[in-house]
Design a protein around this motif. Structure first.
Motif, PDB file in Angstrom:
ATOM      1  N   ASP A 131       0.764  -0.760  -0.085  1.00 21.45           N
ATOM      2  CA  ASP A 131       0.342   0.090  -0.410  1.00 21.45           C
ATOM      3  C   ASP A 131       0.671   1.415  -0.129  1.00 21.45           C
ATOM      4  O   ASP A 131       1.041   2.257   0.883  1.00 21.45           O
ATOM      5  CB  ASP A 131      -1.049  -0.259   1.058  1.00 21.45           C
ATOM      6  CG  ASP A 131      -2.171   1.395   1.292  1.00 21.45           C
ATOM      7  OD1 ASP A 131      -2.436   1.559  -0.068  1.00 21.45           O
ATOM      8  OD2 ASP A 131      -2.559   1.887   2.369  1.00 21.45           O
ATOM      9  N   SER A 132       1.526   0.915  -0.974  1.00 24.87           N
ATOM     10  CA  SER A 132       2.534   2.296  -0.607  1.00 24.87           C
ATOM     11  C   SER A 132       2.986   2.470  -2.566  1.00 24.87           C
ATOM     12  O   SER A 132       2.523   2.224  -3.254  1.00 24.87           O
ATOM     13  CB  SER A 132       3.912   1.815  -0.862  1.00 24.87           C
ATOM     14  OG  SER A 132       4.673   1.350  -1.247  1.00 24.87           O
ATOM     15  N   ILE A 133       2.968   3.528  -2.905  1.00 23.20           N
ATOM     16  CA  ILE A 133       3.829   4.481  -4.155  1.00 23.20           C
ATOM     17  C   ILE A 133       5.278   4.819  -4.290  1.00 23.20           C
ATOM     18  O   ILE A 133       5.489   4.824  -3.807  1.00 23.20           O
ATOM     19  CB  ILE A 133       3.071   6.207  -3.839  1.00 23.20           C
ATOM     20  CG1 ILE A 133       1.655   6.124  -3.582  1.00 23.20           C
ATOM     21  CG2 ILE A 133       3.521   7.018  -5.278  1.00 23.20           C
ATOM     22  CD1 ILE A 133       0.991   5.366  -5.075  1.00 23.20           C
ATOM     23  N   ILE A 134       5.121   3.967  -5.575  1.00 22.40           N
ATOM     24  CA  ILE A 134       6.370   4.171  -5.997  1.00 22.40           C
ATOM     25  C   ILE A 134       6.278   4.508  -7.629  1.00 22.40           C
ATOM     26  O   ILE A 134       5.655   4.642  -8.293  1.00 22.40           O
ATOM     27  CB  ILE A 134       7.285   2.572  -6.250  1.00 22.40           C
ATOM     28  CG1 ILE A 134       6.610   1.593  -5.284  1.00 22.40           C
ATOM     29  CG2 ILE A 134       8.132   2.290  -7.680  1.00 22.40           C
ATOM     30  CD1 ILE A 134       7.066  -0.199  -6.121  1.00 22.40           C
ATOM     31  N   ASN A 135       7.177   5.615  -7.233  1.00 28.89           N
ATOM     32  CA  ASN A 135       7.446   6.420  -8.975  1.00 28.89           C
ATOM     33  C   ASN A 135       8.472   6.331  -9.871  1.00 28.89           C
ATOM     34  O   ASN A 135       9.471   6.470  -9.112  1.00 28.89           O
ATOM     35  CB  ASN A 135       7.534   8.112  -7.754  1.00 28.89           C
ATOM     36  CG  ASN A 135       6.550   8.545  -7.521  1.00 28.89           C
ATOM     37  OD1 ASN A 135       5.424   8.886  -8.431  1.00 28.89           O
ATOM     38  ND2 ASN A 135       6.804   9.692  -6.563  1.00 28.89           N
ATOM     39  N   ALA A 136       8.453   5.482 -10.989  1.00 29.47           N
ATOM     40  CA  ALA A 136       8.818   5.344 -11.730  1.00 29.47           C
ATOM     41  C   ALA A 136       8.870   6.561 -13.141  1.00 29.47           C
ATOM     42  O   ALA A 136       7.863   6.682 -13.426  1.00 29.47           O
ATOM     43  CB  ALA A 136       8.393   4.227 -12.184  1.00 29.47           C
ATOM     44  N   LYS A 137      10.079   6.757 -13.437  1.00 28.13           N
ATOM     45  CA  LYS A 137      10.657   7.688 -14.785  1.00 28.13           C
ATOM     46  C   LYS A 137      11.156   7.030 -15.335  1.00 28.13           C
ATOM     47  O   LYS A 137      12.730   6.503 -15.686  1.00 28.13           O
ATOM     48  CB  LYS A 137      11.785   8.654 -13.927  1.00 28.13           C
ATOM     49  CG  LYS A 137      11.544  10.312 -14.908  1.00 28.13           C
ATOM     50  CD  LYS A 137      13.057  11.190 -14.747  1.00 28.13           C
ATOM     51  CE  LYS A 137      13.260  12.218 -15.177  1.00 28.13           C
ATOM     52  NZ  LYS A 137      14.080  12.721 -15.297  1.00 28.13           N
ATOM     53  N   VAL A 138       9.734   7.217 -17.128  1.00 32.60           N
ATOM     54  CA  VAL A 138      10.223   6.073 -17.191  1.00 32.60           C
ATOM     55  C   VAL A 138      11.030   7.238 -19.260  1.00 32.60           C
ATOM     56  O   VAL A 138      10.041   8.273 -19.289  1.00 32.60           O
ATOM     57  CB  VAL A 138       9.086   5.136 -18.363  1.00 32.60           C
ATOM     58  CG1 VAL A 138      10.056   4.721 -19.335  1.00 32.60           C
ATOM     59  CG2 VAL A 138       8.501   4.275 -16.759  1.00 32.60           C
ATOM     60  N   ALA A 139      12.095   6.643 -19.669  1.00 34.08           N
ATOM     61  CA  ALA A 139      12.058   7.417 -21.222  1.00 34.08           C
ATOM     62  C   ALA A 139      10.913   7.137 -22.238  1.00 34.08           C
ATOM     63  O   ALA A 139      11.015   5.812 -22.309  1.00 34.08           O
ATOM     64  CB  ALA A 139      13.457   7.090 -21.194  1.00 34.08           C
ATOM     65  N   VAL A 140      10.454   8.646 -22.667  1.00 31.41           N
ATOM     66  CA  VAL A 140       9.362   7.637 -23.647  1.00 31.41           C
ATOM     67  C   VAL A 140      10.201   8.782 -25.471  1.00 31.41           C
ATOM     68  O   VAL A 140      10.068   9.719 -24.958  1.00 31.41           O
ATOM     69  CB  VAL A 140       8.306   7.963 -23.064  1.00 31.41           C
ATOM     70  CG1 VAL A 140       7.188   8.397 -24.900  1.00 31.41           C
ATOM     71  CG2 VAL A 140       7.310   7.883 -22.487  1.00 31.41           C
ATOM     72  N   LYS A 141       9.832   7.235 -26.298  1.00 28.75           N
ATOM     73  CA  LYS A 141       9.945   8.133 -27.512  1.00 28.75           C
ATOM     74  C   LYS A 141       8.446   7.818 -28.618  1.00 28.75           C
ATOM     75  O   LYS A 141       8.216   6.262 -28.250  1.00 28.75           O
ATOM     76  CB  LYS A 141      11.558   8.059 -28.138  1.00 28.75           C
ATOM     77  CG  LYS A 141      11.508   8.480 -29.004  1.00 28.75           C
ATOM     78  CD  LYS A 141      13.197   8.180 -30.027  1.00 28.75           C
ATOM     79  CE  LYS A 141      13.197   9.001 -31.149  1.00 28.75           C
ATOM     80  NZ  LYS A 141      14.670   8.804 -31.714  1.00 28.75           N
ATOM     81  N   ASP A 142       7.866   8.342 -29.250  1.00 29.75           N
ATOM     82  CA  ASP A 142       7.030   8.105 -30.449  1.00 29.75           C
ATOM     83  C   ASP A 142       6.112   7.641 -29.573  1.00 29.75           C
ATOM     84  O   ASP A 142       5.515   6.313 -30.041  1.00 29.75           O
ATOM     85  CB  ASP A 142       7.671   7.097 -31.140  1.00 29.75           C
ATOM     86  CG  ASP A 142       8.543   7.881 -32.420  1.00 29.75           C
ATOM     87  OD1 ASP A 142       8.848   9.022 -32.356  1.00 29.75           O
ATOM     88  OD2 ASP A 142      10.379   7.496 -32.291  1.00 29.75           O
ATOM     89  N   GLY A 143       5.673   7.538 -28.523  1.00 26.17           N
ATOM     90  CA  GLY A 143       4.452   6.836 -27.755  1.00 26.17           C
ATOM     91  C   GLY A 143       4.739   5.839 -26.829  1.00 26.17           C
ATOM     92  O   GLY A 143       3.795   5.440 -26.367  1.00 26.17           O
TER      93      GLY A 143
END
Length: 386
Positions: A131-143
């Motif tokens: 019951d916790s929040i993990i913040n994931a920063k993900v590189a994105v290109k072309d959707g």
């Protein structure tokens, strides 16, 4: 054939140094008992080879992620983790796998659960088990989530795009407290009267920490060497079980292997020293801040689990803890700690603030890579889920 089987949409995803089967919640029955029958059939469990299912016959590849729309307003997606046993007909939902967590962001983006925003999309993952929040920063290109990149993590042979995971909301996720026994260290007495000093910490996942020397170890042994010592493995499981009973994860310690095989983890730590990895690489003492050998599911981890790394990074900031006692001076003074594990090293960034005897985890960040290997259908035999 159609009368004999039910098709279930799924994905095979590598997250960090683990691999799991990702399934949308609506693909599975709502009844928990029937759901687990589906999952065991999908993985081919119980069977030590998992030859008749998708499981990889290894504790690092017999993992499950159930994905669903968010049940919290501060999240983008729900993620429930399950460790699927290949020895017993059991799925353990009592903790989380940080490596599998690394695959949730890319999965959510590529499957349209989260809007893709270039160049980076932050996915707020509700980790249901804790019951916790993990913040994931993900590189994105072309959707889509970027796959190729320049990050190497020991235990994975190829480079990948960096995924930054922040677990700072994970303190006390299973037991409700960072120090679930109420103590920085505890003394555990085993059946033969021997006593062992341990620290039990709950951040990322509950973990028992013990010094290698307490177990008569150097601390740099390979997983094969440790697993080959049956008496040592039995002692480890007794200490782990007694700690599990102490923090309420099992009724009596003798039931720990059945009741809570996954959690708590058991980490054997020692001061930094040089050693060879099991695949022939050199790890130099001056490049690391401590050495760890970690046990989970009654087997040695071949690398180092992310949630166990988060917990170790947290424990390292608690003065007097077992981890703090063996940590290098550099590790005590720097935000980043480099942990030496059987396949190489893993860094963790951690910051802890103390207020009136209570601890506040400000930062617990890990860098991972992940990729979706397959999207497809798996067939569940109706005869196996009756």
């Amino acid at each position: 054939m159609k009368d004999e089987v039910i098709s279930v949409n799924c994905s095979i995803v590598r997250g960090g140094t683990s691999k799991g089967i990702f399934i949308m919640e609506n693909e599975l029955p709502q009844d928990p008992a029937l759901r687990d029958k589906y999952i065991l059939e999908i993985f081919g469990s119980p069977d030590v080879r998992q030859i008749d299912g998708l499981g990889g016959a290894d504790v690092l590849t017999s993992k499950l992620a159930i994905i669903a729309p968010p049940s919290r307003e501060d999240a983008d997606v729900d993620y429930t983790f399950g460790q699927v046993s290949f020895v017993d007909a059991k799925v353990d939902y009592k903790s989380n796998c940080g490596n599998i967590s690394a695959g949730v962001g890319p999965y959510a983006i590529d499957h349209g659960l989260v809007k893709a925003v270039e160049p980076y999309t932050t996915v707020r993952i509700h980790q249901v088990n804790t019951d916790s929040i993990i913040n994931a920063k993900v590189a994105v290109k072309d959707g889509r989530a970027v796959v190729e990149g320049d990050l190497h993590i020991d235990g994975v042979p190829t480079l990948g795009s960096t995924i930054e995971l922040d677990f700072s909301d994970s303190v006390g996720g299973i037991t409700g407290k960072m120090l679930p026994t109420g103590n920085v260290t505890d003394t555990i007495t085993t059946s033969d009267g021997q006593q062992y000093e341990v620290s039990v910490v709950d951040a990322g996942t509950p973990t028992v920490f013990i010094k290698a020397e307490s177990l008569g170890m150097e601390g740099t042994e390979t997983p094969t060497e440790i697993e080959g010592n049956a008496a040592l493995m039995a002692r480890i499981e007794e200490i782990r079980g007694r700690c599990a009973e102490k923090i309420g994860l099992t009724d009596v310690w003798q039931n720990s292997t059945k009741k809570c095989p996954y959690s708590p983890f058991f980490a054997i730590v020692s001061p930094s020293k040089s050693y060879h990895t099991f695949d022939g690489k050199d790890v130099k003492a001056e490049d690391i801040d401590l050495v760890s050998r970690l046990v989970f599911m009654q087997m040695m981890h071949k690398t180092h689990p992310v949630t166990g790394t988060v917990c170790m990074g947290t424990a390292a900031r608690v003065p007097g803890s077992i981890v703090h006692q063996v940590l290098s001076e550099r590790g005590r003074n720097d935000r980043k700690i480099i942990i030496g594990h059987p396949a190489g090293v893993i860094p963790v960034v951690s910051e802890l603030e103390a207020h009136d005897g209570q601890y506040d985890l400000k930062t617990a960040a890990i860098l991972r890579t992940a990729r979706i290997i397959l999207d497809g259908q798996v067939y569940v035999r109706k005869s196996r889920i009756q």
